[in-house]
Motif scaffolding. Structure first.
Motif, short mmCIF file in Angstrom:
data_model
loop_
_atom_site.label_atom_id
_atom_site.label_comp_id
_atom_site.label_asym_id
_atom_site.label_seq_id
_atom_site.Cartn_x
_atom_site.Cartn_y
_atom_site.Cartn_z
N ILE A 172 22.02 10.13 52.90
CA ILE A 172 21.65 10.17 51.79
C ILE A 172 20.19 10.13 51.59
O ILE A 172 19.45 9.31 52.30
N ILE A 173 19.95 10.52 50.58
CA ILE A 173 18.56 10.61 50.11
C ILE A 173 17.89 10.58 48.74
O ILE A 173 19.06 10.95 48.44
N ASP A 174 17.50 10.61 48.26
CA ASP A 174 16.96 10.38 46.61
C ASP A 174 16.12 11.64 46.88
O ASP A 174 14.77 11.75 47.23
N VAL A 175 16.54 11.82 45.56
CA VAL A 175 15.60 12.94 44.90
C VAL A 175 14.42 12.39 44.95
O VAL A 175 13.36 13.60 44.53
N ASN A 176 14.25 11.65 44.50
CA ASN A 176 12.85 10.97 43.63
C ASN A 176 11.82 11.11 44.73
O ASN A 176 11.04 10.90 44.62
N ASP A 177 12.58 10.47 46.07
CA ASP A 177 11.32 10.48 47.29
C ASP A 177 10.42 11.80 47.34
O ASP A 177 9.75 11.46 47.67
N ASP A 178 11.26 12.90 47.51
CA ASP A 178 10.63 13.94 47.83
C ASP A 178 11.42 15.14 47.47
O ASP A 178 12.57 14.97 47.92
N ARG A 179 10.76 15.09 46.40
CA ARG A 179 11.44 16.77 45.65
C ARG A 179 11.25 17.86 46.16
O ARG A 179 12.57 19.21 45.90
N ASP A 180 9.92 18.08 46.63
CA ASP A 180 10.61 19.39 47.38
C ASP A 180 11.18 19.56 48.84
O ASP A 180 11.54 20.79 49.78
N GLY A 181 11.72 18.48 49.39
CA GLY A 181 12.61 18.06 50.27
C GLY A 181 12.05 18.08 51.99
O GLY A 181 12.82 17.87 52.66
N ILE B 28 26.77 15.20 56.89
CA ILE B 28 26.99 15.76 56.30
C ILE B 28 25.22 14.62 54.84
O ILE B 28 25.05 14.03 55.29
N LEU B 29 24.77 15.88 54.73
CA LEU B 29 23.16 15.74 53.61
C LEU B 29 23.65 15.53 52.08
O LEU B 29 24.38 16.22 51.64
N VAL B 30 23.63 14.36 51.62
CA VAL B 30 24.46 14.07 50.03
C VAL B 30 22.30 13.98 49.87
O VAL B 30 21.57 13.02 49.64
N ILE B 31 21.86 14.63 48.88
CA ILE B 31 21.01 14.04 47.68
C ILE B 31 21.93 13.72 46.82
O ILE B 31 21.93 14.02 45.59
N ASN B 32 21.17 12.24 46.33
CA ASN B 32 21.45 11.43 45.30
C ASN B 32 20.34 11.29 44.75
O ASN B 32 19.65 11.87 44.25
N LYS B 33 21.23 10.46 43.50
CA LYS B 33 20.45 10.58 42.38
C LYS B 33 20.59 11.73 41.40
O LYS B 33 19.15 12.11 40.46
N ILE B 34 21.17 12.90 41.33
CA ILE B 34 21.29 14.11 41.35
C ILE B 34 20.54 13.60 39.56
O ILE B 34 20.05 14.94 38.47
N ASP B 35 21.59 13.25 38.88
CA ASP B 35 21.28 13.12 37.41
C ASP B 35 19.96 12.55 36.60
O ASP B 35 19.66 12.78 35.10
N LEU B 36 18.80 12.85 37.55
CA LEU B 36 17.35 12.37 37.12
C LEU B 36 16.72 13.73 37.31
O LEU B 36 15.50 13.68 37.05
N ILE B 37 17.62 14.83 37.78
CA ILE B 37 16.75 16.26 38.13
C ILE B 37 17.22 16.76 37.39
O ILE B 37 18.24 17.07 37.01
#
Ligand code: GTP
Ligand code: MG
Length: 304
Positions: A91-100, A121-130
């Motif tokens: 799981i990664i946090d979208v805030n941590d690194d937006r360009d991935g 499985i890669l989960v891109i979390n906190k998608i509500d913030l972007i």
């Protein structure tokens, strides 16, 4: 359809939303969540049972470079959970690194996932913030890397896409009968979760090093006939000065802690409780093997 069952380990950097995701997937607040990193210190099991499947989720501490024994133990729990996993949820946090780019080449994650031994499985979390466009671009970016069995954007907070994630997990689970009775939500005892709830409130109410230097032990948990059960808990800190901070002027801080913890425990326990808190000094417990063992920081294998 044949019954499926297996283990799904949730791993990622501190604060990515692992515990929030576990709670969302099993539909119950089990693992404690705070806005501070390093909230989770060991493996938390959450079991989701349906007619056709049983998924045993393993929430883990955030991956870090250990600086003291407690953090080493935390990383042992991550490794141990990975070794049990039929599928890994990174799981990664979208805030941590937006360009991935940086996050997945992150040295720490690599160290744990170089040879995962199970599909990831890669989960891109906190998608509500972007916004949606950014989210789609991120998913495409990671899909192109061809490293993951699936890439799924979710919001652990709102529950967005949790069904897709559950199906993706099921794709990777073997046909197997259930491991646990369907009414069992975790393999931990209630007193463990009560201690965790008190720890959660310490994280919320105190700052600086206090949350990181605190541990909670339930010394007594008595179910009683009357309207209230009885719980006596010890809050352990590393130094006498920290004890003073936990207690606060005229005992006001610890009173606040007690109230917040009691309310949350009652919600979890489903019955009112009488909660007594004692603050104790366990000199440098975070670096003391013996003390940490007493506090339950040991892997199931290493029981002796
Ligand atoms: N906006 C938003 N916040 C989230 C989401 N998921 C988690 N959070 C927040 O992120 C913070 C960390 O969440 P946790 O679930 O404790 O993260 P963790 O990965 O378990 O953290 P550690 O146990 O410390 O490694 C909390 O403040 C959560 O409310 C999400 O999908 N959206
Ligand atoms: Mg956590």
């Amino acid at each position: 359809m044949e019954h499926k069952a297996g283990y799904a380990a949730i791993i990622g950097l501190p604060n990515a939303g692992k515990s929030t995701l576990l709670n969302s997937l099993i539909g119950q607040k089990l693992s404690i969540v705070t806005h501070k990193p390093q909230t989770t210190r060991r493996r938390i099991t959450g079991i989701l049972s349906e007619n056709e499947y049983q998924i045993i989720f393993l929430d883990t501490p955030g991956i870090l470079d250990p600086e003291y024994l407690l953090q080493e133990k935390m990383m042992e729990w991550v490794r141990f959970s990975l070794s049990d996993a039929d599928v890994v949820i990174l799981i990664i946090d979208v805030n941590d690194d937006r360009d991935g780019g940086r996050l997945l080449s992150h040295e720490l994650i690599k160290r744990f996932l170089d040879n995962p031994g199970a599909p990831v499985i890669l989960v891109i979390n906190k998608i509500d913030l972007i916004d949606q466009e950014t989210a789609v671009a991120l998913v495409n970016h990671f899909n192109l890397q061809n490293k993951f069995s699936r890439v799924i954007p979710v919001s652990a907070l709102t529950g967005f896409n949790k069904e897709s994630l559950t199906f993706a997990i099921l794709d990777n689970l073997p046909a197997h009968p259930k491991f646990y009775d369907e009414d069992i939500v975790s393999d931990e005892y209630e007193r463990f979760f009560v201690a965790e709830i008190i720890r959660e409130k310490i994280f919320e109410l105190y700052s600086d090093e206090i949350p990181y230097s605190s541990e909670v032990e339930i010394e007594e948990f008595k179910e009683r006939e009357g309207p209230k059960d009885y719980i006596r808990a010890a809050v352990m800190v590393e130094r006498a000065s920290q004890k003073g901070i936990i207690i606060g002027k005229n005992g006001e801080a610890v009173k606040k802690l007690g109230q917040a913890a009691r309310n949350a425990i009652q919600e979890f326990h489903g019955k009112d409780v009488f909660l007594e808190l004692f603050v104790k000094v366990a000199e440098k417990w975070r670096s003391n093997e013996r003390l940490m063992k007493n506090f339950g920081y040991k892997l199931p294998e290493s029981e002796d």
